[in-house]
Design a protein around this motif. Structure first.
Motif, mmCIF file in Angstrom:
data_model
loop_
_atom_site.group_PDB
_atom_site.id
_atom_site.type_symbol
_atom_site.label_atom_id
_atom_site.label_comp_id
_atom_site.label_asym_id
_atom_site.label_seq_id
_atom_site.Cartn_x
_atom_site.Cartn_y
_atom_site.Cartn_z
ATOM 1 N N UNK A 93 -2.900 14.704 -54.276
ATOM 2 C CA UNK A 93 -2.032 13.823 -54.685
ATOM 3 C C UNK A 93 -0.621 14.800 -55.226
ATOM 4 N N UNK A 94 -1.339 15.719 -56.225
ATOM 5 C CA UNK A 94 -0.168 16.317 -56.871
ATOM 6 C C UNK A 94 0.355 17.331 -55.990
ATOM 7 N N UNK A 95 0.245 18.127 -55.211
ATOM 8 C CA UNK A 95 0.539 18.987 -54.202
ATOM 9 C C UNK A 95 1.163 18.372 -53.143
ATOM 10 N N UNK A 96 0.596 17.198 -52.710
ATOM 11 C CA UNK A 96 1.102 16.565 -51.433
ATOM 12 C C UNK A 96 2.379 15.853 -51.857
ATOM 13 N N UNK A 97 2.483 15.301 -53.141
ATOM 14 C CA UNK A 97 3.769 14.529 -53.566
ATOM 15 C C UNK A 97 4.878 15.532 -53.904
#
Length: 337
Positions: free
Chosen positions: A113-117
């Motif tokens: 979630x963090x790096x994908x966002x």
């Protein structure tokens, strides 16, 4: 309130249908696989009497449809059967291995979630620049390279060559596991104040969680990039720019929030995919979770364990979809109204 009740009712109905469909398909697929679990248990040189006795104990001497009906009767009462390999109730086995899988999935999910966002926002804002090309290369690699291959590569590099990270297990041999409270080593070690155990558990989690989350990070990146590009071209965004709103405030307060509405489904499905995808990752990293449990069960033709794992994951998928539907109500005012 009526919408909320309707969503929950529909999902519970879907849960029943999914469990029936998954159990039916898995049961008959498992039973057409060549091999005899009774023969594996007694050995090749056992007497015919011993072999027939084991078949009767396992219920394998009954017609296939009778075996399925008996299994569904037990399932209605929460009985997933008894593992042929461990001789323990399958539900107890799954609950014992579930915390290890859940901990791995949670950290992989956070990473995704963090790096994908962040990567999705970056590639959308820097559309058709070198940053966009780099981000698209990273996301394409994530969905193209098999998990088992990327897992073996990072083990060879970071364990075999550099010696920076461990290659398997949840803790080093000299580190005592924390007292079981939740079953999650990082949580239990913090709750008991064992910071050495926390650091060691986190160190063991790093490589497998990144490998497991990399595929879903790539999917989230591509979805957010696509949604963000559409939102940034909307008329209200251009109006907000003309009114002098700061770029960062505009991106994260307005554009990202609206881009997340169609992305919620992808994020929800990603969590379910992580649960299922943990099978390969746990096998590569020798992680003692449900994935490794079911792989060992497959090699031993442990049909009740295979069935139990499949139904467990199917229930997880339906519950995740229910949470996604509820999040839509929170994120989209039009649905609330």
């Amino acid at each position: 309130m009526i919408l909320l009740v309707t969503i929950i009712r529909n999902r519970l109905l879907m849960l029943v249908l999914v469990i029936f469909g998954v159990s039916l398909i898995t049961f008959f697929m498992a039973n057409v696989i060549p091999g005899d679990p009774a023969r594996m248990m007694v050995g090749q040189h056992a007497s015919q009497e011993a072999y027939e006795r084991i078949r009767e104990q396992l219920g394998l001497n009954k017609p296939l449809y009778v075996q399925y009906i008996d299994y569904m009767k037990g399932l209605v009462h929460g009985d997933l059967g008894t593992s042929i390999r461990t001789q323990q109730p399958v539900l107890n086995d799954l609950l014992a291995y579930f915390p290890a899988t859940l901990e791995l999935v949670i950290y992989a999910f956070i990473f995704a979630i963090i790096f994908g966002t962040l990567l999705g926002v970056l590639t959308a804002v820097k559309n058709n620049t070198k940053w966009d090309y780099i981000g698209r290369f990273i996301s394409t690699t994530g969905v193209s390279v098999p998990v088992f291959l990327s897992g073996l590569v990072v083990i060879i590099i970071f364990y075999g060559k550099l010696g920076w990270f461990p290659a398997s297990g949840r803790l080093d041999l000299f580190v005592e596991p924390p007292p079981r409270i939740t079953g999650l080593y990082t949580v239990d070690s913090l709750l008991t104040g064992n910071f050495q155990c926390f650091a060691n558990a986190l160190w063991h989690l790093l490589l497998p969680s990144i490998i497991l989350g990399y595929v879903q990070m790539s999917t989230i990146t591509r979805q957010i990039r696509s949604s963000m590009i559409d939102v940034l071209n909307e008329e209200y965004i251009r109006t907000a720019k003309a009114n002098g709103l700061s770029k960062g405030f505009l991106i994260f307060r307005y554009a990202l929030r609206n881009a997340l509405i169609p992305t919620v489904t992808v994020i929800g499905v990603s969590f379910g995919s992580l649960l299922g995808g943990a099978v390969v990752t746990e096998t590569v990293f020798n992680w003692p979770g449900m994935g490794k449990y079911v792989v060992d069960s497959i090699t031993n033709l442990d049909f009740p364990a295979i069935m139990g794992f499949t139904i467990f994951i199917a229930i997880g998928y339906v519950l995740i979809n229910l949470i996604v539907d509820l999040l839509y109500i929170v994120l989209d005012p039009q649905i609330r109204e």
